[in-house]
Every structure is written in structure tokens, then in C-alpha cells.
Design an enzyme around this catalytic site. Structure first.
Site, PDB file in Angstrom:
ATOM      1  N   ASP A 196       3.707  -8.580   0.704  1.00 42.02           N
ATOM      2  CA  ASP A 196       4.246  -7.294   0.269  1.00 42.02           C
ATOM      3  C   ASP A 196       5.629  -7.437  -0.361  1.00 42.02           C
ATOM      4  O   ASP A 196       5.991  -6.680  -1.245  1.00 42.02           O
ATOM      5  CB  ASP A 196       4.305  -6.298   1.437  1.00 42.02           C
ATOM      6  CG  ASP A 196       4.269  -4.869   0.926  1.00 42.02           C
ATOM      7  OD1 ASP A 196       3.281  -4.499   0.266  1.00 42.02           O
ATOM      8  OD2 ASP A 196       5.248  -4.128   1.156  1.00 42.02           O
ATOM      9  N   THR A 206      -0.592   6.082 -12.692  1.00 42.35           N
ATOM     10  CA  THR A 206      -0.120   5.009 -11.806  1.00 42.35           C
ATOM     11  C   THR A 206      -1.056   4.765 -10.632  1.00 42.35           C
ATOM     12  O   THR A 206      -0.920   3.767  -9.927  1.00 42.35           O
ATOM     13  CB  THR A 206       1.321   5.292 -11.318  1.00 42.35           C
ATOM     14  OG1 THR A 206       1.868   4.105 -10.721  1.00 42.35           O
ATOM     15  CG2 THR A 206       1.351   6.433 -10.326  1.00 42.35           C
TER      16      THR A 206
END
Ligand SMILES: *[C@@H]1O[C@H](CO)[C@@H](O)[C@H](O)[C@H]1NC(C)=O
Ligand SMILES: *[C@@H]1O[C@H](CO)[C@@H](O)[C@H](O)[C@H]1NC(C)=O
Ligand SMILES: *[C@@H]1O[C@H](CO)[C@@H](O)[C@H](O)[C@H]1NC(C)=O
Length: 516
Positions: free
Chosen positions: A380, A506
Site C-alpha cells: 500500500d 476515477t
């Protein structure tokens, strides 16, 4: 999905160490080779992604629908997105593109029943726009366009637009501020807000595509005007000191007067999709949004010049650093990996090979974060500051070119998304292979009996442990980009050059561009 700083899980993230599990790790190469022997043609790979989508959809319907998301370990559910069935709405455009009539009909019938005026939780203007509003608008554009043969009941299709308008009418009071810069956290029952004095760059600047599309479809200009008024402060940033490099701006905007309140520059979460939408608005309508394109070009050129960074241990890799007040922060995020795709899209649309080449460099950097871990999935967040390498990751840093700050993988799409742009624009099948490898690794590491779970450590055997959540963007994004990379050409696919007839929001919901 970009921009949320919901990295609370990630903040707790375990850090991986390549040497901690010398024997008992999943053999990524073996996983990849088994999958490739079962599916060798593009058609077989596209079908394998459909199988994964169906698996997750069936688990969601069985244990969680019509709640927002499945808890894929406990077979429970969550309502983190106001309880309107986020996974169903987010899955719609993917189900349409896959031709999954059963799922499409289930979702359309659900959407017709949603009461967007009711929720007991605070509403995020940004999350609600990119998942629900965009999910419905994209469904409408696809089902009234290239997928019109999929659904017979035209009332259900029309309801997508009616419900989009209903939702926007519930949300629009958020823009009723002294400047027109909206609050992001709102209470739709009391018409209240979260009391912030500023709003974030991405959550302010990632509304304009959806709200403009709604106006163009309904003929009611109010939605476009509200979102474009808010965006006007981002396009003409004040004061000048909060635009430290041309086109690169601070992270927070005053709700009172529209001025930037800081000069902290990054493409990471919190700012990311503001930059993404500048060029996508131009793709949507080059006549009306030329200024947006000019701002994106400035930002892109400054990014190449000032933010591009190369780790000392692997100088051939390129990552984007962040900048604040004379200091560079040498760390990046999975979220940031949309950047390669943004450069490639801008480069192909504007015929700027230098942007395409730089985008491919960024794509290769993000691939390295996947390629270097035990699971074949990237972390991440990571860093490459030689003075901050954790002592248990020295060897990993030497080999990989970065060290892991958070080893979580929460089913994010951005790396696969940029591979997809790279494949569509260059036609080079290497990028298609990288998508397949990532998909196979996610399938091998995150899959549960009912769906796909986030994992806590991509550099540990089997991803460390499973985290009991399946974000709705698994359906909207990971499954869609993985599928599209292997599916046949279609109107909704990203095209090289300036002939795109759809532009993806997005959250990977394709919207029909204006001039078609
Ligand atoms: C995904 O995982 C399932 C369950 O383990 C397996 O049957 C399937 O072949 C996998 N798909 C790919 C492409 O590896
Ligand atoms: C929203 O406002 C209503 C009415 O004032 C209140 O009852 C409710 O608790 C508020 N919701 C949240 C999440 O703050
Ligand atoms: C990493 O890249 C190498 C070289 O391209 C390739 O052989 C290998 O399969 C990749 N590994 C993973 C886990 O993707």
C-alpha cells in the site's frame, strides 16, 4: 478510486521482510505458471476474470446484498457507504461490459428502489459522486449506447438518470458555502456539514466530470455550474506561493474564500485524482475544457522536472516524490500508481511522446513493487529514502529499490489500471502479461470462499493474514481493468490517439464523451 486517506488499516500495516519466511512462502512463479497453463489465449484469460467476478458477485448476493459490501472472511456485511448498496451500484458498469445480464438486471432493480434521501451516517460528497453517481451515469451511457441490446426494459434504464438527478439534488447543498468550494462531509438529514474550514484538493477536484455529465444528460446546467465553480479556484490557484511549481498546487483549499492554505505538493492520496481529472475533462470535451488541459500539461512538465526520483539501490526505477517547503519526501503509495496511466493518456491524446515515455517509466516503477514481493502484489505504501531504510529491510531495499511502509493490499486497482493504459496505447503485450500476473496473484492470495479479502502483508506467505473487507472497487476497477486488457476491442475501451468515445472516471466507470 483515489484520494481517500482511509489508510487507517494501512497505518497499522505490518512490514514485510523478504528474509523472514525463507521456506514457507507461496511460490509465486508456480502460481503464475499453473494459471498460464490453464489459460493461454486472451479469450481464456478474459473468461478467467469473468469467473472471478462471478465468484465475488455470488458471494456478495448471498451474504451481503443489498448492503454496501461483503465481509469475505466472516461472510457478513458492512454499510460503510451509507447503506445504499455500494457494491451493487459500483459493479454495474463492469457487469454490463462483461455482458452479465443476470447481475445487470439485479442491480438495475435495486437502483430503482434506493432512497438516496435516507441514511443514518455522514455522507462523503466525493465517495458518493465517484461510486454511486458515476456508477449510475456510466450504466446509463453504456445501456443507451454500445450495450443497448443487453436490457429490454427501458424504464429501468431511464431510472438510472432519474436516480442520478435525485442523488445530486440530495447532495448539492454541500456547495452552498461562501466560496462555492463544497464541504466533503455532509449530513443530508440536517443539511449540516462536518465543520471543516478547508476541503482537500482531490475531493474538491474529482467531482467535475460526473456533475458535468449529469448536466449534459439532463439539460439542467446547475450541476455543471456548481462543480465548475468549485474547480475554478483549483485552476486559478491563489496565493501564488501555494503553487510552488507551475501547475503543482497545495493540498487544502479554504471553504471560506477558495484560497489554498498550504503548498504541500504530491500525486499521492489526497491530491491524486485532481490531476487525473484535468486531462480527463479535456478528453470529455476538448472545446470546453482546454484550460484544464493547459493546467495538466503544466503539472505534468513540473512533475517530470521536480518530482521524478530514482532509488539509490535501483536507479533505473522511477517513482514520484512529494515536495513541501523545500523538502522532498521519498515515499509513494499504491494509490499514486494511477500516475503512469495519466501520463500515457495525456501523451496519446496530445501527441506528446515524452509524456508517454515518462508514463511508461512510472508504470515500470509500479511493476517493480509487484514483482519484488513474495505474493507478486505490491504494498500500500513504500519509501526509498536511503537514510530511513528499516534495519530489517536493508537486503530487501538493495534488491527491490524500495522498502515497505505498509504491506497491506486492500484490493486497489491503480497498478493494473496503468498497465491497462500502457497496453492499450503501446499495444505491447508485456503490459497485458503484467495485468495477468497481477490478477493471478490477487486471485491466489486474496480469494476466500465468498469473495476477495484485503491482506495485511504482501511480502509474507499468503499475504500474511486476511482482513475481513471487500471494497466495492474490487468490482468496479480490479475486475474491469483485468477483464478489458484481455477482452476484444469495443467502443468503451481506451484507444490510442484522440479518438476515445468513453472516458473512465476515477472509479473506472466509463462515461460517454461529449462530442459523440
Ligand atoms: C482463481 O482461483 C480459483 C480458486 O482457487 C481457481 O479455481 C482459478 O483457476 C483461479 N484463476 C486463475 C486465473 O488463476
Ligand atoms: C444528522 O442530523 C440529524 C438531525 O439533526 C441527527 O439526528 C443525526 O444524528 C445527524 N447524523 C450524523 C451522522 O451526524
Ligand atoms: C518479475 O519479473 C521477471 C522478469 O520480467 C519475471 O520473470 C518474473 O516472473 C516476475 N515475477 C513476478 C512475481 O511477477
Amino acid at each position: 478510486m483515489r484520494a481517500t486517506l482511509s489508510l487507517s488499516l494501512a497505518a497499522l500495516g505490518l512490514v514485510g521482510s523478504a528474509t523472514a519466511y525463507p521456506h514457507a512462502y507461496q511460490d509465486t512463479e508456480a502460481v503464475l505458471s499453473t494459471a498460464s497453463s490453464q489459460a493461454s489465449t486472451s479469450q481464456e484469460k478474459a473468461d478467467a476474470v469473468k469467473e472471478a467476478f462471478q465468484h465475488a458477485w455470488d458471494g456478495y448476493v448471498k451474504y451481503a446484498f443489498p448492503h454496501d459490501e461483503l465481509h469475505p472472511v466472516s461472510n457478513g456485511y458492512g454499510d460503510s457507504r451509507n447503506g445504499w448498496g455500494a457494491s451493487a451500484v459500483d459493479a454495474l458498469s463492469t457487469a454490463i461490459i462483461m455482458g452479465n445480464t443476470d447481475a445487470v438486471n439485479t442491480i438495475l432493480e435495486h437502483i430503482a428502489k434506493i432512497d438516496y434521501s435516507q441514511t443514518s451516517d455522514q455522507v462523503s460528497l466525493f465517495e458518493t459522486t465517484i461510486r454511486y453517481l458515476a456508477g449510475m451515469l456510466s450504466g446509463y451511457d453504456l445501456l443507451t449506447g454500445p450495450a443497448s441490446s443487453l436490457v429490454k426494459d427501458s424504464d429501468l434504464i431511464d431510472t438510472l438518470l432519474t436516480q442520478s438527478k435525485n442523488l445530486a439534488d440530495v447532495l448539492k447543498f454541500a456547495f452552498d458555502t461562501p466560496s462555492g468550494v463544497p464541504y466533503n462531509g455532509i449530513n443530508i438529514t440536517s443539511q449540516g456539514n462536518d465543520g471543516s474550514s478547508t476541503n482537500g484538493l482531490a475531493v474538491t477536484g474529482t467531482l467535475v466530470l460526473e456533475w458535468t455529465r449529469l448536466s449534459d444528460l439532463t439539460g439542467d446546467q446547475e450541476y455543471a455550474e456548481l462543480s465548475q465553480k468549485a474547480e475554478s479556484y483549483l485552476l486559478n490557484p491563489k496565493p501564488a506561493s501555494n503553487e510552488p511549481f507551475p501547475g503543482l498546487v497545495g493540498s487544502h483549499i479554504s471553504i471560506d474564500n477558495g484560497e489554498f492554505t498550504d503548498a504541500s505538493v504530491t500525486w499521492n492520496g489526497g491530491d491524486d485524482s485532481f490531476y487525473e481529472y484535468l486531462i480527463k475533462m479535456y478528453v470529455y470535451d476538448p472545446k470546453r475544457f482546454k484550460t484544464y488541459k493547459d493546467r495538466w500539461v503544466l503539472a505534468a512538465e513540473s512533475t517530470q522536472k521536480h518530482l521524478a526520483a530514482h532509488p539509490s539501490s535501483r536507479p533505473e526505477l522511477t517513482f514520484l516524490s512529494s515536495y513541501n517547503n523545500g523538502n522532498y519526501d521519498l515515499s509513494s503509495q499504491h494509490l499514486t500508481c494511477f500516475d503512469g496511466g495519466s501520463f500515457i493518456l495525456g501523451g496519446t491524446v496530445l501527441d506528446r511522446q515524452d509524456f508517454i515515455d515518462f508514463g511508461l517509466e512510472l508504470v515500470h516503477g509500479c511493476e517493480a513493487t509487484y514483482n519484488s514481493t513474495l505474493t507478486g502484489i505490491g504494498p500500500d505504501s513504500w519509501g526509498w529514502d536511503p537514510s530511513k531504510v528499516p534495519s530489517d529491510q536493508k537486503a530487501f531495499y538493495q534488491k527491490a529499490g524500495f522498502y515497505i511502509n505498509s504491506g497491506y493490499y486492500v484490493l486497489r486497482p491503480e497498478v493494473i489500471e496503468s498497465f491497462y493504459y500502457a497496453y492499450r496505447v503501446t499495444g505491447d503485450s508485456t503490459y497485458q502479461d503484467w495485468i495477468w500476473n497481477a490478477f493471478v496473484s490477487i486471485n491466489a492470495t486474496c480469494r476466500t470462499d465468498s469473495g476477495f479479502a484485503a491482506v495485511t502483508n504482501v511480502n509474507a506467505a499468503n499475504g500474511g493474514s486476511k482482513d475481513d473487507n471487500q471494497e466495492s472497487f474490487l468490482f468496479a476497477e480490479v475486475m474491469k481493468y483485468s477483464y478489458l486488457a484481455h477482452a476484444e476491442d469495443a467502443e468503451w475501451q481506451v484507444q490510442a490517439g484522440d479518438k476515445n468515445t468513453f472516458v473512465f472516471n476515477t472509479e473506472a466507470h466509463p462515461m460517454r464523451v461529449k462530442h459523440t
